[in-house]
Design a protein around this motif. Structure first.
Motif, mmCIF file in Angstrom:
data_model
loop_
_atom_site.group_PDB
_atom_site.id
_atom_site.type_symbol
_atom_site.label_atom_id
_atom_site.label_comp_id
_atom_site.label_asym_id
_atom_site.label_seq_id
_atom_site.Cartn_x
_atom_site.Cartn_y
_atom_site.Cartn_z
ATOM 1 N N SER A 163 0.841 -1.199 0.000
ATOM 2 C CA SER A 163 0.000 0.000 0.000
ATOM 3 C C SER A 163 0.878 1.252 0.000
ATOM 4 C CB SER A 163 -0.906 0.010 1.233
ATOM 5 O OG SER A 163 -1.856 -1.022 1.123
ATOM 6 N N ARG A 164 0.276 2.368 -0.357
ATOM 7 C CA ARG A 164 1.002 3.644 -0.349
ATOM 8 C C ARG A 164 1.680 3.842 1.010
ATOM 9 N NH1 ARG A 164 1.037 8.351 -3.330
ATOM 10 N NH2 ARG A 164 -0.531 7.566 -4.760
ATOM 11 N N GLY A 165 2.954 4.219 0.995
ATOM 12 C CA GLY A 165 3.687 4.439 2.240
ATOM 13 C C GLY A 165 4.423 3.197 2.727
ATOM 14 N N ARG A 166 4.177 2.051 2.122
ATOM 15 C CA ARG A 166 4.849 0.807 2.516
ATOM 16 C C ARG A 166 6.062 0.581 1.593
ATOM 17 N NH1 ARG A 166 4.137 0.914 7.079
ATOM 18 N NH2 ARG A 166 4.832 -1.241 7.274
ATOM 19 N N PRO A 167 6.991 -0.308 2.009
ATOM 20 C CA PRO A 167 8.282 -0.390 1.296
ATOM 21 C C PRO A 167 8.208 -0.782 -0.175
ATOM 22 C CG PRO A 167 8.297 -1.764 3.306
ATOM 23 C CD PRO A 167 6.931 -1.168 3.195
ATOM 24 N N GLY A 168 7.170 -1.499 -0.586
ATOM 25 C CA GLY A 168 7.119 -1.936 -1.985
ATOM 26 C C GLY A 168 6.184 -1.101 -2.839
ATOM 27 N N PHE A 169 5.769 0.058 -2.332
ATOM 28 C CA PHE A 169 4.769 0.832 -3.088
ATOM 29 C C PHE A 169 5.390 1.601 -4.251
ATOM 30 C CE2 PHE A 169 2.448 4.759 -4.047
ATOM 31 C CZ PHE A 169 1.246 4.198 -4.439
ATOM 32 N N ILE A 170 4.811 1.435 -5.399
ATOM 33 C CA ILE A 170 5.113 2.296 -6.545
ATOM 34 C C ILE A 170 3.754 2.591 -7.199
ATOM 35 C CG2 ILE A 170 6.216 2.479 -8.809
ATOM 36 C CD1 ILE A 170 8.383 0.616 -7.893
ATOM 37 N N PRO A 171 3.453 3.874 -7.406
ATOM 38 C CA PRO A 171 2.152 4.171 -8.028
ATOM 39 C C PRO A 171 2.114 3.628 -9.454
ATOM 40 C CG PRO A 171 3.488 6.165 -7.838
ATOM 41 C CD PRO A 171 4.246 5.080 -7.152
ATOM 42 N N SER A 172 0.918 3.302 -9.921
ATOM 43 C CA SER A 172 0.821 2.832 -11.303
ATOM 44 C C SER A 172 0.835 4.048 -12.217
ATOM 45 C CB SER A 172 -0.463 2.034 -11.508
ATOM 46 O OG SER A 172 -1.580 2.867 -11.363
ATOM 47 N N ASP A 173 1.230 3.833 -13.455
ATOM 48 C CA ASP A 173 1.139 4.892 -14.443
ATOM 49 C C ASP A 173 -0.353 5.213 -14.614
ATOM 50 O OD1 ASP A 173 1.925 6.734 -16.260
ATOM 51 O OD2 ASP A 173 2.629 5.326 -17.778
ATOM 52 N N HIS A 174 -0.663 6.353 -15.177
ATOM 53 C CA HIS A 174 -2.072 6.753 -15.231
ATOM 54 C C HIS A 174 -2.310 7.668 -16.414
ATOM 55 C CE1 HIS A 174 0.318 9.610 -12.849
ATOM 56 N NE2 HIS A 174 -0.257 10.451 -13.681
ATOM 57 N N ILE A 175 -3.574 7.863 -16.716
ATOM 58 C CA ILE A 175 -3.979 8.822 -17.750
ATOM 59 C C ILE A 175 -4.755 9.927 -17.045
ATOM 60 C CG2 ILE A 175 -5.360 9.136 -19.842
ATOM 61 C CD1 ILE A 175 -5.068 6.238 -20.503
ATOM 62 N N GLU A 176 -4.475 11.172 -17.389
ATOM 63 C CA GLU A 176 -5.255 12.277 -16.826
ATOM 64 C C GLU A 176 -6.743 12.072 -17.145
ATOM 65 O OE1 GLU A 176 -3.243 14.276 -14.315
ATOM 66 O OE2 GLU A 176 -5.241 15.019 -14.879
ATOM 67 N N ALA A 177 -7.591 12.382 -16.179
ATOM 68 C CA ALA A 177 -9.027 12.143 -16.357
ATOM 69 C C ALA A 177 -9.557 12.787 -17.641
ATOM 70 C CB ALA A 177 -9.798 12.665 -15.145
#
Ligand code: AMP
Ligand code: ZN
Ligand code: FE
Ligand code: FE
Length: 276
Positions: A163-177
């Motif tokens: 989860s966000r803030g945990r050692p393995g977190f990387i956000p996914s790529d995304h498309i602007e809304a």
């Protein structure tokens, strides 16, 4: 086929083309057994499961609407946008989704690397095998963590590592809304904000998203409380948005929820009318 007035629809379902357990054909069989007449397969950033789902649905008289759950971003917040009723062969949409999936593969490897540094070494190949032909996501890494004994459950794998803030977190790529809206509209479909109450700002995102082209809100979902649903239905009316609903079922044992959250009655009729 039942008349529309008694029909039930599930417009949020996952298969093994992303992070669900079951094949699209199996998802369709399970949906039919749960009493649904219309569904959308909404895998994360991929529409490739649609032909298999439609082939199976043709046997059982179920209707499958084209769907996808797009990794989106709005005002700096990661959001999930459901695309429904579009042409999956539209080249602009297809290439944008392909770009998201390509970056999911790189992200999977980067997460494995972060986990190794943090003391939870996994074999990348094992994560890839778990993902199969699926669009790679954190749930695949979570299953590998459980399998290797670094977490007791998928939920713990998220709360401890992913989860966000945990050692393995990387956000996914995304498309602007705004771009996601253009892409889905360009392909002839509509967009819905998935599980609106799961975001930090909660329902406050709905109004500004509606102002830039959002078509619908997902008001029926296992994580949406009756109180939040009530507010969403009022907002939809005020902003002239469509209402969608579904189970977000991924098919995993102990977490199955297909058939528990669905759309019916007037909101279903309105949605189908718009999709026709
Ligand atoms: P990703 O798109 O790779 O970031 O993965 C997001 C998916 O992970 C979501 O769509 C959920 O299916 C799943 N997920 C997110 N948080 C959790 C959690 N705490 N426990 C279990 N599954 C989760
Ligand atoms: Zn998922
Ligand atoms: Fe989601
Ligand atoms: Fe989902």
């Amino acid at each position: 086929m039942q008349s529309r007035s008694s029909a039930r629809g599930d417009f949020h379902l996952h298969s093994n083309y992303s992070d669900g357990l079951h094949s699209p054909a199996r998802v369709v069989q399970r949906a039919a057994a749960a009493g649904l007449q219309v569904i959308a397969l909404t895998d994360h950033d991929v529409t490739d499961g649609l032909p298999e789902a439609r082939e199976e649905a043709a046997r059982g008289g179920l209707r499958v609407v084209a769907g996808v759950e797009i990794s989106g971003r709005f005002q700096g917040t990661d959001i999930h946008l459901l695309g429904l009723g579009f042409d999956p062969s539209n080249p602009d949409l297809a290439s944008a989704l392909l770009a998201l999936r390509t970056s999911r593969t790189a992200r999977g490897a980067a997460i494995v690397e972060k986990l190794r540094t943090a003391g939870a070494p996994l074999e990348l190949q094992r994560v890839l095998d778990i993902a199969g032909h699926g669009s790679i996501g954190r749930p695949h890494v979570a299953h590998a963590l459980v399998e290797s004994g670094f977490a007791g459950s998928v939920d713990e794998a998220f709360s401890r590592w992913l989860s966000r803030g945990r050692p393995g977190f990387i956000p996914s790529d995304h498309i602007e809304a705004s771009v996601a809206f253009e892409l889905v509209h360009g392909a002839g479909g509509i967009t819905a904000l998935a599980h609106p109450s799961l975001y930090h700002q909660g329902l406050d995102l709905v109004r500004p998203l509606a102002a830039i082209g959002l078509d619908a809100v997902e008001a029926f979902h296992p994580d949406i409380s009756p109180a939040a649903r009530g507010r969403l239905l009022l907002l939809a009316e005020e902003l002239d948005l469509l209402v969608t609903g579904g189970s977000d079922d991924h098919g995993f044992k102990g977490k199955e929820c297909l058939g528990t959250s669905f759309l019916e009655g007037a909101p279903l009729d309105r949605l189908l009318q718009r999709l026709d």
